[in-house]
Design an enzyme around this catalytic site. Structure first.
Site, mmCIF file in Angstrom:
data_model
loop_
_atom_site.group_PDB
_atom_site.id
_atom_site.type_symbol
_atom_site.label_atom_id
_atom_site.label_comp_id
_atom_site.label_asym_id
_atom_site.label_seq_id
_atom_site.Cartn_x
_atom_site.Cartn_y
_atom_site.Cartn_z
ATOM 1 N N HIS A 145 0.840 -1.200 0.000
ATOM 2 C CA HIS A 145 0.000 0.000 0.000
ATOM 3 C C HIS A 145 0.880 1.258 0.000
ATOM 4 O O HIS A 145 0.682 2.167 -0.818
ATOM 5 C CB HIS A 145 -0.913 0.002 1.222
ATOM 6 N N GLU A 146 1.852 1.296 0.900
ATOM 7 C CA GLU A 146 2.743 2.458 0.956
ATOM 8 C C GLU A 146 3.586 2.570 -0.309
ATOM 9 O O GLU A 146 3.848 3.672 -0.804
ATOM 10 C CB GLU A 146 3.614 2.403 2.200
ATOM 11 N N HIS A 179 1.732 4.393 -2.953
ATOM 12 C CA HIS A 179 1.868 5.847 -2.908
ATOM 13 C C HIS A 179 3.160 6.281 -3.592
ATOM 14 O O HIS A 179 3.184 7.263 -4.356
ATOM 15 C CB HIS A 179 1.878 6.333 -1.461
ATOM 16 N N GLU A 201 -5.738 7.231 -1.721
ATOM 17 C CA GLU A 201 -5.721 6.038 -0.875
ATOM 18 C C GLU A 201 -6.332 4.841 -1.586
ATOM 19 O O GLU A 201 -5.881 3.702 -1.420
ATOM 20 C CB GLU A 201 -6.460 6.311 0.433
#
Length: 550
Positions: free
Chosen positions: A407-408, A411, A445
């Protein structure tokens, strides 16, 4: 400053204030917290009292407390109602459930130090009925156990360490989940490499062997605990090879000579194998040893709080006259989470959707920028990525959840696609995966969640404490807010578009490298038609199924 954290319910009427991470972190404040302390730091053979304080700021009907001790420390005597401990490669684990009311409950355990070296005691508390970072807490205590009274100290030093003992996978170990290669492997670092080496074709770790060469071979592996497949009181034990890690063979040609770099390479993709060969200058090489670092070519890496790579070094081979196999070489136990994070990024690399040998199509071969993860034992600096330092910050147990790591990284990938630009994001700190935030937060997100779901071919989000939430949804789903301001809706709409309409996400990523979006509406309505991606009835039906209508 995006964060992986999410929640399952709307915030309570009162404000919870327990902070488990650093003040600058985007992790939400929690209604549950836990702290650990020892009455003194025991040396080998000494006993101590471990105090675990569990704090609640709201009623919790089914709270779960899990305590894990490292192999160097054992429980003895009274356990304050905790279950009989189980013992495995990672040490001892015990747990209990209870109802909590606002206040603090104290639990004391008698423990004994049985071995010297770095050690980490961990405690987690969670609301079993409502797995949510706002209803969970984590704490750890790091110490280095000494051999004599008064010699133990606070903290651990594991950035550079020796290999862990070799043995068969422990009970409960699971096979790695295969992620099929879809892109080139990262190129190994060499003296000719640029500051950001472009990837090369998949390759073994060393050059072909000739009669004049001596080779040192083996397999580099990591034992770790995984939130995927585990639960709040028992994560899954894994024993897996580490792929595409930079590896160096060091040696001393003669007893009195200086240390020299004899060969370099990378561990094999999917199997962790290495075969480092060199041409000796004498019939016998005095010493040689292997060092593996948490860096993959120059494309991704894991560093400690001071920006240093973690490294595991094998024992030295003496008086080498022929090729030798080291067999299985295990990452140092204190570095386990660093290696897990590194290997997790390898899974994203093979499925990153780029038309170049860089992370993103916006970058050209030879001019790639890496993805860097910062983690260290006991870290409270997480969980987030920022455009300021282009670095992923993971807290102590974050690497246990591969979905959180990816997930990070999602980004970071968006930042590369957007060439450093970032949307003006509102109402996003904190944000909750299944609740309305803003269209800008839902987009950034939601994209990061979609990257994790696309990488692992699922729709379940996992947190480092072992909790998880299935975010599969349609128009009849309760508990997930409708519309494009809800990141769960955006994430699942994206993965369905990629898989059912676009034939993968490469075309979508290429579009995002040319035009930048501040919302899912911009992505779908404004940009997809211009760049030849379908926004017709089939695509709109997918959005409609996820409660998004334009």
């Amino acid at each position: 400053m995006p964060s992986a954290f999410a929640g399952t319910t709307t915030p309570a009427d009162h404000t919870c204030t327990i902070r488990a991470t650093a003040k600058g972190s985007e992790a939400p404040l929690s209604c549950l917290g836990v702290t650990t302390s020892l009455d003194h730091l025991p040396a080998v053979g000494e006993q101590a009292t471990l105090t675990v304080n569990v704090t609640a700021q709201s009623d919790v009907r089914h709270a779960g407390l899990s305590v894990q001790l490292p192999p160097a420390i054992r429980m003895t005597g009274e356990r304050s109602g905790l279950a009989a401990p189980t013992t495995d490669t990672f040490g001892q684990r015990t747990s209990r459930t209870f109802a909590l009311t606002p206040g603090t409950r104290t639990i004391k355990l008698q423990v004994k130090a049985i071995a010297a070296g770095p050690a980490q005691i961990q405690a987690d508390v969670t609301d079993i009925d409502r797995p949510d970072p706002r209803r969970a807490g984590h704490d750890s205590l790091e110490l280095t156990v000494g051999t004599s009274k008064g010699s133990s100290g606070k903290g651990v030093s594991v950035t550079k360490a020796g290999a862990a003992p070799v043995h068969r996978p422990g009970a409960g170990a699971r096979k790695a989940r295969p992620v099929p290669p879809k892109a080139a492997a990262p190129a190994p670092v060499s003296a000719r490499a640029s500051a950001a080496s472009a990837p090369a074709a998949p390759r073994a770790a060393a050059a072909a062997t000739s009669n004049a060469q001596v080779c040192v071979s083996g397999t580099f592996r990591n034992r770790f605990q995984s939130a995927e497949g585990g639960s709040w009181n028992g994560k899954a034990n894994r024993d897996e090879p580490v792929s595409n890690a930079n590896i160096t063979l060091w040696g001393k040609p003669t007893a009195g000579s200086a240390t020299q770099k004899l060969a370099t390479g990378m561990t094999g993709n999917g199997d962790g194998k290495f075969n480092l060969c060199y041409a000796p200058t004498a019939s016998v090489t005095s010493q040689a040893w292997v060092e593996v670092q948490t860096q993959a070519g120059r494309m991704w890496s894991v560093v400690d709080g001071n920006g240093r790579f973690y490294s595991t070094t094998t024992y030295a081979l003496n008086n080498i006259s022929r090729s030798t196999s080291l067999g299985n070489v295990y990452a140092n136990d204190g570095q386990s989470r660093a290696w897990h994070a590194l290997d997790t990024l390898n899974k994203l690399w093979w499925n990153r959707g780029s038309t170049t040998n860089c992370w993103a199509s916006s970058q050209q071969d030879g001019h790639c920028t890496p993805i860097t993860v910062q983690w260290y034992p006991g870290s409270t600096d997480g969980t987030y990525w920022t455009t300021n330092d282009d670095k992923i910050h993971l807290a102590d147990n974050d690497p246990d959840a591969e979905h959180t790591t990816v997930h990070e990284a999602g980004h970071a990938l968006m930042g590369k696609l957007y060439k450093g630009w970032w949307p003006q994001v509102s109402n996003c700190s904190p944000h909750y995966v299944n609740r309305t935030s803003s269209t800008s937060c839902g987009w950034t997100e939601g994209f990061a969640n979609a990257v994790a779901f696309h990488t692992f071919n699922d729709t379940t989000y996992y947190w480092g404490n072992g909790s998880s939430m299935n975010l599969a949804n349609d128009r009849s789903t309760n508990g997930i807010d409708p519309g494009d301001a809800c990141e769960a809706r955006v994430a699942t709409a994206l993965v369905d578009l990629w898989s059912q309409v676009d034939g993968g996400w490469t075309k979508s990523n290429s579009m995002m490298s040319r035009t930048w979006q501040s919302s899912f509406r911009e992505y779908f309505v404004n940009d997809r038609p211009v760049y030849g991606l379908d926004s017709g009835s089939k695509a709109r039906n997918i959005l409609f199924n996820h409660t998004i209508q334009y």
